[in-house]
Design an enzyme around this catalytic site. Sequence first.
Site, PDB file in Angstrom:
ATOM      1  N   ASN A 197      62.180  29.660  41.332  1.00  0.00           N
ATOM      2  CA  ASN A 197      63.202  30.692  42.052  1.00  0.00           C
ATOM      3  C   ASN A 197      62.363  30.938  42.976  1.00  0.00           C
ATOM      4  O   ASN A 197      63.159  31.762  43.954  1.00  0.00           O
ATOM      5  CB  ASN A 197      63.529  31.534  41.437  1.00  0.00           C
ATOM      6  CG  ASN A 197      62.892  32.189  40.887  1.00  0.00           C
ATOM      7  OD1 ASN A 197      61.398  32.948  41.130  1.00  0.00           O
ATOM      8  ND2 ASN A 197      62.632  33.716  39.659  1.00  0.00           N
TER       9      ASN A 197
ATOM     10  N   HIS B 290      59.561  35.907  45.009  1.00  0.00           N
ATOM     11  CA  HIS B 290      59.702  36.652  43.581  1.00  0.00           C
ATOM     12  C   HIS B 290      59.744  38.053  45.096  1.00  0.00           C
ATOM     13  O   HIS B 290      59.385  37.836  46.233  1.00  0.00           O
ATOM     14  CB  HIS B 290      57.719  37.119  43.533  1.00  0.00           C
ATOM     15  CG  HIS B 290      57.784  38.323  42.564  1.00  0.00           C
ATOM     16  ND1 HIS B 290      58.360  38.854  41.352  1.00  0.00           N
ATOM     17  CD2 HIS B 290      56.864  39.780  43.632  1.00  0.00           C
ATOM     18  CE1 HIS B 290      57.915  40.183  41.668  1.00  0.00           C
ATOM     19  NE2 HIS B 290      56.637  40.603  42.635  1.00  0.00           N
TER      20      HIS B 290
ATOM     21  N   GLU C 191      52.212  45.802  43.632  1.00  0.00           N
ATOM     22  CA  GLU C 191      51.759  44.358  43.627  1.00  0.00           C
ATOM     23  C   GLU C 191      51.512  44.698  45.441  1.00  0.00           C
ATOM     24  O   GLU C 191      50.345  43.752  45.832  1.00  0.00           O
ATOM     25  CB  GLU C 191      53.226  43.429  43.978  1.00  0.00           C
ATOM     26  CG  GLU C 191      53.815  44.400  42.136  1.00  0.00           C
ATOM     27  CD  GLU C 191      54.932  43.512  42.533  1.00  0.00           C
ATOM     28  OE1 GLU C 191      56.059  42.919  43.156  1.00  0.00           O
ATOM     29  OE2 GLU C 191      55.604  43.269  41.500  1.00  0.00           O
TER      30      GLU C 191
END
Length: 139
Positions: A114, A117, A128
């Site tokens: 996809n 992120h 992250e």
Amino acid sequence: MAIERTLTIIKPDAVKAGHVGDIIKIFEASRLKIVAARLVSLSKKEAEGFYAVHRGKGFFESLTTFMSSGPAIPMVLEGENAIASLREVMGATNPANAAPGTIRKLYASSIESNCVHGSDAPETAAFEIGYFFPGVDLV
Ligand code: CMP
């Protein structure tokens, strides 16, 4: 509104398909400024560490294999309300459900592949960003 920092990854499918420039154009048009960027080839272990929160889910094995299948570009983006803004321009996780004009609607091929992120909350953004850019502080 607060100036925030968030983490995005341009995933291996988007790098391979040559959509890096298109995606960065959308970030910049959305006033998401790139303040850090790397080109990485994640090992399986590094992909597993990044997505540790999904360990045990049915898609974990396939997701971490995909994320370690080729070069990817993690970036720190900064802007007003950056966490929510990024998620808006990415579109829904499944491109079939993504709104017109969003990155996933335009370029993604499946719920797994996809394209991008984006951190989903300030706490995940902090983890992250630290995962890929240990020297970068959250403002
Ligand atoms: P991302 O926003 O990076 O967060 C977790 C990722 O897992 C997600 O994008 C997709 O790439 C993948 N993912 C989430 N749900 C599924 C699913 N049902 N099947 C396959 N992959 C998924």
